[in-house]
Enzyme design. Structure first.
Site: not given
Length: 467
Positions: A390, A223, A392-393
């Site tokens: 930190h 990511n 959206a997850g």
């Protein structure tokens, strides 16, 4: 005196060598073997009495250290039930993440914790987990990508001042992505972090220096990203007038250097706690008053500074290519441990995928490759240990995303939002993530939103199946 006599005393390898040195000195002083063995038994029984000096001082120090390790192992039993901890956005969090956090809160060294609304299953501590421990640091409480962090540069250009083709060319020329990648030697930049004395203070850091120097200024896979986009600031702040600006947003970490530090010290922590329950194995800790804990703390903080140096160089390259100086910059780490006062006690606060959000502290909470990110100011919520989410997850794991998401749907999502994507696997598609608006909505008591960043041109590593 031969080693067989010392082995019978139950001494370990390093202690045997120190005992032989001390025994040789006592033999020169005229003592017989039985007298020396009697003295060694006395040192074994009470090493603290011999620490002040004398022929047995080094042996006593080693025996005291070994006893401390044994005491730590004896204290490795989990609590029968987890300490209570608050949860933000409970309706957004999968059961597996709660289970992992429950295990973390059963550790004998745990004192407080919190779970952020972007939480999902990770290794050891869940992503989005915040854990405060006493005199202990947990390598997997920090994570494999030590110091993983965000940085935003607001540029003195209007959002429409950069055409998509020009932005793509800049990202392709000035950024590098993927495992093991580096700039060509002629293009490689320097940074003050590479000149720290810290690199010479541990054999592991000396060994990893060349890897770190080679990969500096680059980004990993997964990511990690570098994006051009529109930063919208509704009210004057950050030393800026309200309005819309062209900005650069990056997500990067400590590369192969940090990953190897994490692997080395996780294995060491697991060896220190061989009796730890299987469900807590990846939460093995290093005592900070012992050599191993101090070594990890030093390496972890160096990896954190190195990760931020990667952002410095990425942003400097792009600003230089555009012939501008940033008007404002915001950055924060979200995979690190900090010494922090919790109530009246100094504890070690691990944030694994959580943004520091002390009162007044600036931070960045990104969405996905097509969804907005947020510049926030912390509200210092004590229950959350001064933390926020930190990002959206994930709502889909990488394999699940690859199995269930359809490329044309992802491309349509990007097209609708005017996003140009370079690289990026389907496992990083926006549909693999929770809705960032919902995540932000669940933590209004943790942060205030100052502005938003809308991605326009995004570069990531190539995935197993590109979007």
């Amino acid at each position: 005196m031969n080693g067989k006599h010392l082995v019978k005393l139950g001494l370990e390898k390093k202690a045997i060598a120190l005992a032989q040195t001390a025994a040789a000195a006592r033999e020169k002083a005229g003592l017989e073997r039985d007298e020396i063995l009697s003295e060694l038994r006395a040192v074994q029984a009470n090493p603290d009495a011999y620490l002040a000096g004398g022929v047995y001082a080094e042996l006593a120090a080693e025996l005291a250290a070994q006893q401390a390790k044994r005491d730590a192992q004896k204290g490795a039993e989990l609590r029968p039930a987890p300490l209570p901890y608050p949860v933000w956005g409970e309706d957004l969090i999968e059961a597996g993440a709660r289970t992992q956090m429950d295990v973390a809160m059963r550790l004998p060294v745990s004192r407080a914790g919190a779970l952020m609304p972007d939480a999902h299953v990770g290794y050891g501590l869940p992503i989005g987990g915040v854990l405060a421990t006493e005199n202990a640091v947990i390598p997997y409480g920090v994570g494999v990508d030590i110091g993983c962090s965000m940085m935003l540069s607001v540029l003195p250009l209007p959002p429409q001042g950069l055409h998509a083709e020009d932005g793509k060319a800049l990202l392709l020329k000035h950024t590098r992505f993927g495992a093991g990648v580096a700039f060509d030697k002629r293009e490689r930049a320097d940074h003050e972090v590479l000149h720290e004395d810290t690199w010479r203070e541990q054999a592991l850091l000396r060994h990893l220096y060349d890897k770190a120097a080679t990969q500096i200024g680059t980004s990993g896979s997964g990511n990690h990203f570098v994006e051009f986009g529109t930063f919208s600031l509704p009210q004057p702040d950050l030393g800026l007038e309200a309005g819309e600006y062209l900005a650069v947003l990056s997500h990067s970490g400590s590369r192969g250097f940090g990953a190897q530090v994490a692997g080395h010290f996780t294995a060491l922590a697991e060896r220190l706690h061989p009796g730890l329950a299987p469900e807590a194995k990846k939460l093995a800790w290093l005592p900070l008053d012992q050599e191993e804990g101090q070594a990890y703390w030093q390496a972890m903080n160096l990896a954190g500074r190195y990760a931020l140096a990667n952002h410095d160089l990425i942003h400097a390259r792009l600003a230089r290519a555009l012939n501008v100086q940033p008007l404002a910059q915001v950055r924060n780490s979200h995979n690190l441990a900090w010494k922090q006062m919790v109530g009246e006690q100094e504890l070690i606060v691990h944030r694994k995928g959580a943004t520091p959000a002390e009162a007044g502290q600036l931070g960045l909470i990104p969405g996905s490759m097509a969804d907005p990110g947020y510049v926030v100011r912390g509200r210092g919520n004590a229950q959350a240990l001064g933390s926020a989410s930190h990002g959206a997850g994930r709502v889909l794991g990488r394999k699940a995303a690859e199995r269930t998401l359809v490329k044309k749907d992802v491309q349509a999502y990007l097209h609708e939002r005017g996003v140009t994507l370079l690289g990026g696997g389907i496992d990083e598609a926006p549909q693999a993530y929770k809705r960032i608006e919902e995540v932000i909505g669940r933590q209004r008591d943790l942060v205030d939103v100052l502005g938003t960043f809308q991605p326009r041109i995004v570069r990531m590593d190539t995935g197993s199946e590109d979007v």
